[in-house]
Write an enzyme that holds these catalytic residues in place. Structure first.
Site, PDB file in Angstrom:
ATOM      1  NE  ARG A 180      -4.061  -1.867   2.256  1.00 29.73           N
ATOM      2  CZ  ARG A 180      -4.247  -2.269   3.475  1.00 29.73           C
ATOM      3  NH1 ARG A 180      -3.659  -1.527   4.596  1.00 29.73           N
ATOM      4  NH2 ARG A 180      -4.875  -3.205   3.880  1.00 29.73           N
TER       5      ARG A 180
ATOM      6  NE  ARG B 228      -7.151   4.670   3.555  1.00 32.86           N
ATOM      7  CZ  ARG B 228      -7.835   4.148   4.363  1.00 32.86           C
ATOM      8  NH1 ARG B 228      -9.084   4.634   4.510  1.00 32.86           N
ATOM      9  NH2 ARG B 228      -7.708   2.925   4.989  1.00 32.86           N
TER      10      ARG B 228
ATOM     11  NE  ARG C 113     -11.111   8.082  -2.640  1.00 36.60           N
ATOM     12  CZ  ARG C 113     -12.283   8.543  -2.509  1.00 36.60           C
ATOM     13  NH1 ARG C 113     -12.477   9.758  -3.265  1.00 36.60           N
ATOM     14  NH2 ARG C 113     -13.247   7.845  -1.666  1.00 36.60           N
TER      15      ARG C 113
ATOM     16  CG  ASP D 106      -9.833  -2.992  -4.389  1.00 36.84           C
ATOM     17  OD1 ASP D 106     -10.458  -4.307  -4.257  1.00 36.84           O
ATOM     18  OD2 ASP D 106      -9.483  -2.319  -3.384  1.00 36.84           O
TER      19      ASP D 106
ATOM     20  CE1 TYR E 295     -13.172  -7.852   1.579  1.00 35.46           C
ATOM     21  CE2 TYR E 295     -11.425  -9.175   0.667  1.00 35.46           C
ATOM     22  CZ  TYR E 295     -12.061  -8.390   1.588  1.00 35.46           C
ATOM     23  OH  TYR E 295     -11.223  -7.698   2.228  1.00 35.46           O
TER      24      TYR E 295
END
Length: 355
Positions: free
Chosen positions: A28, A32, A41, A78, A155
């Site tokens: 990552r 963020r 973003r 993703d 998921y």
């Protein structure tokens, strides 16, 4: 695609070849914790818009390389792009993480799942890989990736994140043959997806088995590792005249390192619950190891980060075959200045281990 690599120590380390110092990249690393990522973003309007816009995905992939002396770039995407391309309708709720509009629960649902064409339904990912590779211009290698079949299945059956895995494990225990059918379809999709990334320019690929550690040893081998092994066997392992290394990472998989190493992967990713020196003793010269600092160390003072880096490097010891990384993704609220400390410490402190 034949631009010579200016820095190939990441690829060399994965193949256990000599390097001048231990390479580092961070799970990552485009994310963020970087203010420039947050700005891009916001410009994109949503996380999905960011993922599906090749120019913006390229922009955020390159952002950490402008700040830090990292030894690899990783495609910004993703892990849930494949289920989305299968028609399940991926979306992100604020504070809730990924969700699917449709879930998979019946035999009819599972039989109806297509194997997506990576150059059609997932063309935006391949376009991003091609663009990133061009913009890197040989600066560092580009990593492509996918979620593992078991992780994607969790998921798809749960409809989003889960703590108990009640639905997916219920399906696994109650209808194992149905679960194997689902995992088989996902494995074919992942193989095709990663091969397309390699054809588009990815120079190494990684499979993220985020939820494999939720399984018993027996079920891990049957429902997770067997399908990753199938994918590894189906991958193109050479491009541009170089080997394309494959990294397998099971979070919580420390008990099964030997089994993972037997999958014919090139490297095993480790989380922070394993001592990397002990892991090296267990797998010997079979595979390279990637990891494995606790991401929370990056909340500490620079001196403590330095100390932790030294501990991990010394635990692994002299010689090739180590790619330094965190044991999982970097946290959102980490100070980027501490990441610079980490990256520089790895390069500086590892040099004597390679002389």
């Amino acid at each position: 695609m034949t631009t010579a690599l200016k820095n190939d120590r990441f690829l060399r380390a994965l193949l256990r070849e000599p390097v001048d110092c231990t390479p580092i990249w961070i799970m990552r690393q485009a994310g963020r914790y970087l203010p420039e990522y947050r700005a891009t973003r916001e410009k994109a309007g949503s996380f999905m818009n960011l993922c599906t816009n090749p120019e913006l995905a390229c922009e955020v992939t390159l952002q950490p390389l402008e700040r830090f002396a990292l030894d690899a770039a990783i495609l910004f995407s993703d892990i849930l792009t494949i289920p989305d391309a299968m028609g399940l309708g991926l979306y992100f709720s604020e504070g809730e993480g990924p969700r699917f509009k449709k879930t998979v629960s019946s035999e009819a649902d599972i039989r109806a799942l297509p194997v997506p064409d990576p150059e059609k339904e997932l063309k935006y990912v391949m376009d991003a890989v091609r663009l990133i590779r061009r913009e890197l211009n040989g600066r560092v290698p580009l990593i492509g990736f996918s979620g593992s079949p078991w992780t994607l299945a969790t998921y798809m059956v749960e409809g989003g994140s889960s703590k108990e895995f009640a639905k997916v494990k219920g399906l696994m225990f109650d209808s194992p043959e149905l679960m194997h059918r689902l995992l088989g379809t996902i494995a074919k999709s992942v193989t095709s997806y990663l091969n397309a990334q390699i054809a588009a320019g990815a120079q190494a690929v990684m499979i993220f088995d985020t939820w494999g550690g939720s399984l018993t040893p027996r079920d891990y081998r049957a429902f997770s590792l067997n399908y990753m092994r199938e994918i590894v066997a189906g991958l193109k392992r050479e491009a541009d005249g170089r080997k394309v290394p494959v990294i397998l990472f099971t979070k919580g998989g420390g008990a099964w390192i030997e089994d993972i190493a037997d999958s014919h992967c090139d490297a095993v990713g480790l989380d922070w619950t394993v001592d990397i020196g002990e892991a090296r003793n267990r797998v010997g010269a079979k595979v390279a190891l990637q990891g494995n600092m606790d991401p929370a160390v990056l909340y500490a003072k620079p001196e403590r980060i330095y100390e932790e880096v030294r501990t991990i490097l010394n635990s692994y010891g002299k010689g090739p075959g180590h790619v330094f990384n965190l044991g999982h993704g970097i946290h959102q609220h980490i100070d980027p200045d501490n990441v610079a400390v980490l990256v520089d410490a790895v390069h500086e402190l590892s040099e004597p281990l390679h002389s």
